[in-house]
Design a protein around this motif. Structure first.
Motif, PDB file in Angstrom:
ATOM      1  N   LYS A 191       0.843  -1.204   0.000  1.00 59.74           N
ATOM      2  CA  LYS A 191       0.000   0.000   0.000  1.00 59.74           C
ATOM      3  C   LYS A 191       0.871   1.245   0.000  1.00 59.74           C
ATOM      4  N   LYS A 192       0.330   2.332  -0.543  1.00 60.75           N
ATOM      5  CA  LYS A 192       1.017   3.629  -0.434  1.00 60.75           C
ATOM      6  C   LYS A 192       0.869   4.136   1.005  1.00 60.75           C
ATOM      7  N   THR A 193       1.903   4.824   1.486  1.00 61.15           N
ATOM      8  CA  THR A 193       1.855   5.373   2.846  1.00 61.15           C
ATOM      9  C   THR A 193       1.833   6.898   2.782  1.00 61.15           C
ATOM     10  N   LEU A 194       0.820   7.482   3.420  1.00 62.21           N
ATOM     11  CA  LEU A 194       0.722   8.938   3.534  1.00 62.21           C
ATOM     12  C   LEU A 194       1.210   9.329   4.924  1.00 62.21           C
ATOM     13  N   LEU A 195       2.155  10.272   4.973  1.00 65.76           N
ATOM     14  CA  LEU A 195       2.650  10.797   6.248  1.00 65.76           C
ATOM     15  C   LEU A 195       2.107  12.209   6.437  1.00 65.76           C
ATOM     16  N   ALA A 260       7.455   6.782   3.960  1.00 69.07           N
ATOM     17  CA  ALA A 260       6.408   7.614   3.334  1.00 69.07           C
ATOM     18  C   ALA A 260       6.520   7.648   1.814  1.00 69.07           C
ATOM     19  N   ASP A 261       5.354   7.606   1.142  1.00 68.91           N
ATOM     20  CA  ASP A 261       5.300   7.807  -0.313  1.00 68.91           C
ATOM     21  C   ASP A 261       4.892   9.230  -0.648  1.00 68.91           C
ATOM     22  N   ILE A 262       3.997   9.793   0.174  1.00 71.34           N
ATOM     23  CA  ILE A 262       3.548  11.186  -0.005  1.00 71.34           C
ATOM     24  C   ILE A 262       3.500  11.814   1.389  1.00 71.34           C
ATOM     25  N   VAL A 282       5.567  16.268  -1.778  1.00 66.26           N
ATOM     26  CA  VAL A 282       4.979  16.970  -0.628  1.00 66.26           C
ATOM     27  C   VAL A 282       3.807  17.848  -1.042  1.00 66.26           C
ATOM     28  N   ILE A 283       2.768  17.837  -0.200  1.00 66.06           N
ATOM     29  CA  ILE A 283       1.729  18.868  -0.283  1.00 66.06           C
ATOM     30  C   ILE A 283       1.903  19.739   0.954  1.00 66.06           C
TER      31      ILE A 283
END
Length: 362
Positions: A191-195, A260-262, A282-283
């Motif tokens: 899975k993608k990981t959002l930090l 983290a991926d994003i 990064v956002i």
């Protein structure tokens, strides 16, 4: 050879404290018998964080001016006089070779007194838009180490050196730590990981956003590590579940970045510098409630070079889910952001700043 002594001051937030500790660590590795003293504001987080890092700290009775009429502003002149007097006493007793300020309330009176006593001073300015204290102190400082270009309109050009911000050395090569990180945080490698980073104290608006969007985010096969800050942990810990880890504070930043991926983050100066070094898509959601709106300016310096995405707080409701979904689906865009932000990193900041300090004692 004489034993060198250094006083460092920085505090109020992790963004001022960690650079000061990084500089002290580097000085300590070059001069193993050097003596260090930190000076902070009495009721701020440096009074815990600095001793945890192994250094002595003295507290001043200082706080900032509030933007509205308050009792705190009425006592400010007394706090300032008290802090100047105590700074003088500390400097006279400790006899430092150099005094280094990384921002925060306490560094104002301390550096001012060091200047008056003819002790060399170094300012480390983390932001792309300096606060009023450092602008005033810069007139007498010997060196000003900055993290952004084009600060000539604030500081004397001949004293400025572009070094970048000190960051934790363990962040410099995180690519090879990814497997360890996935195990450490017990994540699903498929899975993608959002930090989500809200800064050391937390960010209310970012937390509200994640609370509203959490179902939507998780439904897209994403797992979340959500650092909500110690001020908000009690409110949000109920969301901790299989796909969501809610934390007040993250100790292993190297591993969390590796996993983290994003990243969704505030745009405090040290966060921006760390994110450049780790090179992640990064956002930025800058806090609009900081002096001179400097977080927006920090984020813009990266966004203008196409190295990150920025959403302003007042646009989150209309923009966030569209922007996040588009980025999540676009691997090409993620790779492009990674590449550009990494090019903007200044990974040798701590060593360069210490080189400048060493020149002053030689």
């Amino acid at each position: 050879m004489a034993k060198y002594k250094f006083i460092l001051s920085g505090g109020g937030t992790g963004g001022h404290i960690y650079p000061a500790i990084a500089i002290a660590n580097e000085l300590g590795s070059r001069f193993p018998d050097a003596e260090f003293l930190f000076v902070g504001a009495k009721d701020k987080m440096e009074m815990q964080k600095v001793p945890q890092a192994g250094y002595k700290i003295e507290g001043l009775w200082i706080a900032g001016l509030q933007r509205k009429l308050t009792l705190q502003n009425a006592v400010f002149p007394f706090r300032l006089i008290d802090s100047l007097w105590k700074s003088r006493k500390i400097i006279k007793q400790f006899k430092p070779n150099v005094v280094i300020g990384t921002g925060g309330f306490a560094s104002g009176p301390l550096l001012q007194m060091a200047n008056m006593l003819d002790i060399p001073t170094v300012i480390q300015e983390q932001n792309s838009f300096p606060g009023i204290t450092n602008k005033l102190l810069s007139k007498k400082a010997n060196k000003i180490c900055v993290a952004y270009e084009n600060l000539e309109r604030f500081f004397p050009k001949d004293k400025m050196i572009l070094t970048g911000n000190p960051v934790r050395q363990d962040l410099i090569d995180i690519e090879r730590k990814r497997e360890e990180a996935i195990q450490f945080f017990n994540l699903d490698a498929n899975k993608k990981t959002l930090l989500v980073l809200g800064g050391s104290l937390g960010a209310r608006r970012v937390n509200q956003l994640i609370e509203n969007e959490l179902g939507n985010i998780v439904s897209q096969n994403v797992q979340v590590i959500w650092q909500c800050g110690k001020l908000y942990f009690e409110d949000y810990k109920k969301y901790d579940s299989g796909n969501v880890q809610v934390m007040a504070f993250i100790d292993r930043m190297d591993l969390v970045y590796a996993a983290a991926d994003i990243v969704i983050s505030r745009a405090g100066a040290s966060s921006v510098s760390e994110l450049c070094i780790v090179g992640k898509p990064v956002i930025f959601i800058p806090s609009p409630n900081v002096a001179e709106d400097h977080q927006t300016k920090n984020a813009k310096s990266i966004v203008d070079k196409k190295g990150a995405i920025m959403i302003k707080e007042n646009e989150l409701n209309s923009e966030f889910s569209l922007v996040f979904e588009a980025l999540l689906k676009d691997q090409e865009k993620q790779n492009q952001l990674r590449k550009i932000i990494k090019k903007l990193a200044l990974p040798n900041a701590t060593k360069q700043i210490v080189d400048e300090i060493v020149k002053l004692i030689k």
